[in-house]
Design an enzyme around this catalytic site. Structure first.
Site, PDB file in Angstrom:
ATOM      1  N   ASP A  52     -17.071   7.435  -2.215  1.00  0.00           N
ATOM      2  CA  ASP A  52     -15.521   6.952  -1.492  1.00  0.00           C
ATOM      3  C   ASP A  52     -15.365   8.598  -0.807  1.00  0.00           C
ATOM      4  O   ASP A  52     -15.923   8.994  -0.833  1.00  0.00           O
ATOM      5  CB  ASP A  52     -14.748   6.150  -2.133  1.00  0.00           C
ATOM      6  CG  ASP A  52     -13.303   6.371  -1.658  1.00  0.00           C
ATOM      7  OD1 ASP A  52     -13.468   6.333  -0.785  1.00  0.00           O
ATOM      8  OD2 ASP A  52     -12.409   6.660  -2.401  1.00  0.00           O
ATOM      9  N   GLN A  55     -10.842  -3.481  -3.057  1.00  0.00           N
ATOM     10  CA  GLN A  55     -11.402  -3.567  -2.918  1.00  0.00           C
ATOM     11  C   GLN A  55     -12.500  -3.154  -3.900  1.00  0.00           C
ATOM     12  O   GLN A  55     -13.837  -3.915  -3.765  1.00  0.00           O
ATOM     13  CB  GLN A  55     -11.483  -1.376  -2.818  1.00  0.00           C
ATOM     14  CG  GLN A  55     -12.481  -1.334  -1.946  1.00  0.00           C
ATOM     15  CD  GLN A  55     -13.179  -1.817  -0.754  1.00  0.00           C
ATOM     16  OE1 GLN A  55     -12.669  -1.511  -0.239  1.00  0.00           O
ATOM     17  NE2 GLN A  55     -14.485  -2.414  -1.369  1.00  0.00           N
ATOM     18  N   CYS A 112     -16.524   1.918   0.789  1.00  0.00           N
ATOM     19  CA  CYS A 112     -15.569   1.300   1.297  1.00  0.00           C
ATOM     20  C   CYS A 112     -14.761   1.271   2.062  1.00  0.00           C
ATOM     21  O   CYS A 112     -14.249   0.422   2.319  1.00  0.00           O
ATOM     22  CB  CYS A 112     -14.065   1.241  -0.261  1.00  0.00           C
ATOM     23  SG  CYS A 112     -13.673   3.276  -0.123  1.00  0.00           S
ATOM     24  N   HIS A 171      -7.080   0.728  -6.776  1.00  0.00           N
ATOM     25  CA  HIS A 171      -7.861   0.072  -5.279  1.00  0.00           C
ATOM     26  C   HIS A 171      -7.870  -1.630  -5.883  1.00  0.00           C
ATOM     27  O   HIS A 171      -9.283  -1.854  -5.463  1.00  0.00           O
ATOM     28  CB  HIS A 171      -8.428   0.960  -4.572  1.00  0.00           C
ATOM     29  CG  HIS A 171      -8.465   0.483  -3.061  1.00  0.00           C
ATOM     30  ND1 HIS A 171      -7.475  -0.749  -2.445  1.00  0.00           N
ATOM     31  CD2 HIS A 171      -9.124   0.506  -1.900  1.00  0.00           C
ATOM     32  CE1 HIS A 171      -7.648  -1.031  -1.848  1.00  0.00           C
ATOM     33  NE2 HIS A 171      -8.749  -0.016  -1.535  1.00  0.00           N
ATOM     34  N   ARG A 210     -13.689  -8.519   1.662  1.00  0.00           N
ATOM     35  CA  ARG A 210     -12.518  -8.004   1.453  1.00  0.00           C
ATOM     36  C   ARG A 210     -11.305  -9.474   1.266  1.00  0.00           C
ATOM     37  O   ARG A 210     -10.367  -9.860   0.875  1.00  0.00           O
ATOM     38  CB  ARG A 210     -11.645  -7.126   1.925  1.00  0.00           C
ATOM     39  CG  ARG A 210     -11.993  -5.595   1.820  1.00  0.00           C
ATOM     40  CD  ARG A 210     -11.942  -5.352   0.771  1.00  0.00           C
ATOM     41  NE  ARG A 210     -10.417  -5.249  -0.008  1.00  0.00           N
ATOM     42  CZ  ARG A 210      -9.900  -4.020   0.726  1.00  0.00           C
ATOM     43  NH1 ARG A 210     -10.418  -3.195   1.189  1.00  0.00           N
ATOM     44  NH2 ARG A 210      -8.224  -3.797   0.520  1.00  0.00           N
ATOM     45  N   ARG A 213       0.721  -1.129  -0.041  1.00  0.00           N
ATOM     46  CA  ARG A 213       0.001  -0.533  -0.021  1.00  0.00           C
ATOM     47  C   ARG A 213       0.984   1.209  -0.023  1.00  0.00           C
ATOM     48  O   ARG A 213       1.748   1.491   0.955  1.00  0.00           O
ATOM     49  CB  ARG A 213      -0.731  -0.308   1.153  1.00  0.00           C
ATOM     50  CG  ARG A 213      -1.229   1.256   1.504  1.00  0.00           C
ATOM     51  CD  ARG A 213      -2.923   1.200   2.511  1.00  0.00           C
ATOM     52  NE  ARG A 213      -4.131   0.860   2.351  1.00  0.00           N
ATOM     53  CZ  ARG A 213      -5.298   0.874   2.392  1.00  0.00           C
ATOM     54  NH1 ARG A 213      -5.400   1.526   3.622  1.00  0.00           N
ATOM     55  NH2 ARG A 213      -6.350   0.344   1.958  1.00  0.00           N
TER      56      ARG A 213
END
Ligand code: CP
Ligand code: NVA
Length: 322
Positions: free
Chosen positions: A237, A148, A277, A145, A305, A118
């Protein structure tokens, strides 16, 4: 219904070779569908796995940004597949003091078996994969991402049925040209669903991005009502992604017309679902009322996830064995 406690080896067709997961862009529609099929299966069989594809392996989680869901789901997922997760914050390792990514990659490549990264710059994940020669997973960059989105797609299939993509209409509201928005765009390109992106003019994808995608089923609008009308999935988001905190003051005012609230959702399709998310900023991109009303699906999305990423880990481990 999927069988419980399947136990035997997965059918060969589920393992379309995959060396890394760096973006949704690099996946084909078939690869996405296979990962989702495996994700459903691993979810149904949780606690009953007989295969341990990561047995004897150490997978590093190299994180330069905060995380709750991604860190925990990967640590649990690696463990459940027989491996050992090793969390490395860039605050603690020499990477955070300026050691080049290609040197870090060549060191870790001689010691561990896979990496989950990340960070900010997508190129760092690409370089790590190249120099380490390890299976490498993008656990969020400023560009995409992918993990996700796989979890979100799994959640949508649970709701509406497997493979229902062509007739699906999904809206994404707010900061639509961020990492989530870009992964959504590539998913729409690969799976063929209609994706409506709604945000202020300055936050919409650039013309050259849309031209590169060349995807007529991606629609951009500044009209939030038009975006959610008859949509089965409404998605948002944070307006301020990690690393963009300095833009908070200037951005927020322009984004309020794109807040997901009860009034706006009256226009959505009957029986629609709302995805986020997480983490959510209540009173900004989503109201507390909407988040709580949709908590069962939003927290199932978070749980997914784990299952989606186990499918990725499983596929990467088995691809290397071939
Ligand atoms: N959605 C998500 O990636 O959450 P975390 O930042 O907590 O990992
Ligand atoms: N766009 C958000 C996603 C957080 C999971 C960010 O990058 O901060």
């Amino acid at each position: 219904m999927m069988e419980k406690c399947y136990g035997a080896a997965f059918p060969e067709f589920l393992f379309r070779a995959m060396n890394n997961l760096l973006s949704i862009e690099e996946l084909s529609g078939d690869q996405i569908c296979e990962l989702l099929a495996l994700g459903h299966k691993l979810k149904a069989e949780r606690g009953c796995h007989t295969e341990q594809p990561l047995a004897g392996q150490t997978w590093a989680l190299i994180f330069s940004k905060s995380s709750t869901r991604t860190r925990v789901s990967f640590e649990v997922g690696v463990s459940e597949l027989g491996g050992r997760p090793m969390f490395l914050s860039t605050r603690d390792i020499q990477l955070g003091r300026g050691e080049p990514i290609k040197d870090t990659a060549r060191v870790l490549g001689r010691m561990i078996h896979g990496a989950i990264i990340r960070t900010y710059d997508q190129q760092d994940v690409v370089d790590f994969a190249e120099y380490s020669k390890l299976p490498t997973i993008n656990a969020l960059t400023d560009l995409e991402h992918p993990c996700q989105i796989l979890a979100d797609l799994l959640t949508i299939e649970e709701q509406y049925g497997v493979g229902s993509w062509k007739d699906m209409k999904i809206a994404f509201l707010g900061d639509v040209d961020n990492n989530m928005g870009r992964s959504w765009m590539w998913a729409a390109k690969r799976l063929g669903f209609t994706l409506v992106l709604a945000g202020p003019e300055q936050a919409l994808p650039k013309a050259e991005t849309l031209a590169a995608l060349d995807c007529p089923n991606i629609i951009c609008t500044t009209d939030a009502a038009e975006a959610v009308r008859d949509c089965m999935v409404i998605n948002t988001d944070t307006w301020i992604s990690m690393g963009q905190e300095a833009e908070k003051g200037t951005k927020e005012k322009a984004f309020f017309p794109y807040q997901v609230n009860a009034e706006l959702l009256k226009l959505a399709a009957p029986g629609h679902i709302v995805l986020h998310c997480l983490p959510a900023y209540r009173g900004y991109e989503i109201t507390d009322e909407v988040l709580e009303a949709n908590a069962p699906v939003i927290f199932r999305e978070a749980e997914n996830r784990l299952h989606a990423q186990k499918a990725v880990l499983y596929t990467l481990a088995n691809s290397r064995k071939k």
